[in-house]
Design an enzyme around this catalytic site. Structure first.
Site, short mmCIF file in Angstrom:
data_model
loop_
_atom_site.label_atom_id
_atom_site.label_comp_id
_atom_site.label_asym_id
_atom_site.label_seq_id
_atom_site.Cartn_x
_atom_site.Cartn_y
_atom_site.Cartn_z
N HIS A 220 -36.02 -96.56 -13.27
CA HIS A 220 -36.40 -96.09 -14.61
C HIS A 220 -37.09 -94.73 -14.54
CE1 HIS A 220 -36.01 -99.97 -17.22
NE2 HIS A 220 -35.01 -99.82 -16.36
N ASP B 2 -29.50 -97.31 -12.54
CA ASP B 2 -29.70 -98.60 -13.21
C ASP B 2 -29.00 -98.53 -14.57
OD1 ASP B 2 -30.65 -100.94 -14.37
OD2 ASP B 2 -32.72 -100.28 -14.49
N GLU C 278 -28.31 -104.53 -22.13
CA GLU C 278 -29.15 -105.31 -21.20
C GLU C 278 -30.59 -104.86 -21.27
OE1 GLU C 278 -31.06 -106.17 -17.21
OE2 GLU C 278 -30.81 -104.29 -18.29
N GLU C 279 -30.80 -103.56 -21.43
CA GLU C 279 -32.14 -103.01 -21.39
C GLU C 279 -32.99 -103.40 -22.59
OE1 GLU C 279 -33.40 -101.72 -18.89
OE2 GLU C 279 -31.84 -100.79 -17.66
N HIS D 246 -24.23 -104.30 -16.32
CA HIS D 246 -24.51 -103.64 -17.61
C HIS D 246 -24.34 -102.13 -17.51
CE1 HIS D 246 -28.65 -101.91 -17.15
NE2 HIS D 246 -28.87 -102.90 -16.31
N ASP E 225 -26.89 -105.95 -10.42
CA ASP E 225 -27.86 -105.01 -10.99
C ASP E 225 -28.57 -104.33 -9.83
OD1 ASP E 225 -29.65 -103.69 -12.79
OD2 ASP E 225 -29.54 -105.40 -14.16
#
Length: 352
Positions: free
Chosen positions: A319, A177, A209-210, A65, A232
């Protein structure tokens, strides 16, 4: 890592891609893959699908992603301060004091995000976990009218994009990410394209995706792969305070992580492990006893089912503004995925 691959990685990390606003990074992907893919297409959801040998009877899909967590402008007050909601899973404490960028139709606008200074916090406020409602964005404007002439409700916001190389071939940047996972998928396609492939390989830069694996769902339905490998990031546990008993012993620089568990096809997983050993590719093993929260989840249940694998990149501080990965890990992951598709004859049985 070859210079062309390194340059591609830097372009990905220097390009904004909050969920729902991935067009800029997808343009970077399209520009790179056109030199080696047999076909490149973009579906109505915005997924970019690069394919090699697309007419083959057996189809393999790589899913990485391209979207990053971000924010979305929701309100401008009379004094010109800007409020926003999150896109994806944020810890609000990670946002305090960060340099941000608001991506407008006219171009990027630098901003800072903060809260009331510690000197002015009440005793109760000092004890409380900060809430998103307590934070605001400041672009240095005098009033609402000045802001409204530049920024619109719904404009996306990201952390300031900044790539920094660290010691021991590590690198730190926002949005590792999953721009590194996307890089692995595309780079694996490039490396495999230089060999005699017996199967069709579709490297997909998936969107959203998130916010719920949405791009993987729609692109997998369109590609209709027999085999799918998601790439990922996963939590590195080689830093303080993380419990290795549940999260595993995962270290930066020790190779990509091959996952085992009910979300993963055991035949695909066994082949990945066997190839890693045969090709002497450093690797690590991790496990998940549930459906994983990434594109492998959507891949496995596509249509009548897909033989699914999950290869992950160890990532410290996920994140956050300082996500950290190993450049060697991503290079080795690309080698592993390329070796996987090169090894296929197209007649293998992946029935568990």
């Amino acid at each position: 890592m070859e210079p062309v691959a390194y340059d591609f990685l830097r372009k990905l990390l220097d390009t904004p891609s909050p969920s729902g606003y991935e067009r800029p990074i997808q343009d970077v992907v399209r520009s790179y893959v056109r030199d080696f893919a047999d076909s490149v297409s973009t579906d109505l959801h915005g997924n970019v699908i690069a394919a090699k040998n697309p007419g083959a009877a057996r189809r393999v899909m790589f899913a990485g992603h391209c979207d990053q967590i971000g924010m979305l402008v929701t309100h401008i007050n009379e004094n010109g301060f800007i409020y926003a909601q999150t896109i994806g899973g944020w810890d609000a404490q990670q946002l305090i004091g960060q340099r941000m960028v608001i991506w407008t139709a006219e171009g990027p606008v630098p901003a800072v995000i903060s809260r009331k200074p510690i000197h002015l916090l009440s005793d109760e406020e000092r004890k409380s976990v900060v809430k998103l409602d307590d934070l605001w964005l400041d672009i240095g404007a005098r009033n609402k009218a000045e802001v409204a002439g530049i920024i619109k409700i719904g404009d996306p916001v990201t952390l300031e994009l900044k790539y920094t190389e660290m010691r021991n071939k590590l690198a730190s940047s926002p949005a590792m990410d999953n721009k590194v996972g996307l890089w692995v998928c595309i780079e694996a396609l490039r490396r495999a394209s230089q060999q005699n492939l017996q199967v069709g390989v579709f490297a997909v830069s998936t969107v959203c995706e998130e916010i719920g694996l949405r791009g993987a769902q729609t692109s997998a339905f369109g590609v209709d792969p027999h085999i799918g490998i998601a790439v990922d990031v996963t939590h590195a546990t080689d830093c303080p305070t993380i419990d290795k008993r549940q999260q595993g012993d995962i270290a930066l620089g020790s190779g990509p992580v091959i996952f085992r568990g009910p979300n993963m096809n055991p035949v695909v997983t066994a082949k990945l492990l066997s190839l890693a050993q045969e090709k002497m590719i450093p690797h690590q093993i991790s496990a998940s006893g549930r459906a994983v929260p990434n594109d492998a989840n959507a891949l496995q249940v596509n249509r009548a089912g897909v033989a699914t694998g999950l290869v992950s990149i160890p990532n410290r501080y996920m994140h956050s503004a300082v996500e950290m990965v190993s450049l060697e890990d991503i290079d080795q992951a690309a080698d592993l995925l390329a070796a996987f598709v090169i090894s296929l004859e197209g007649t293998e049985d992946f029935t568990p």
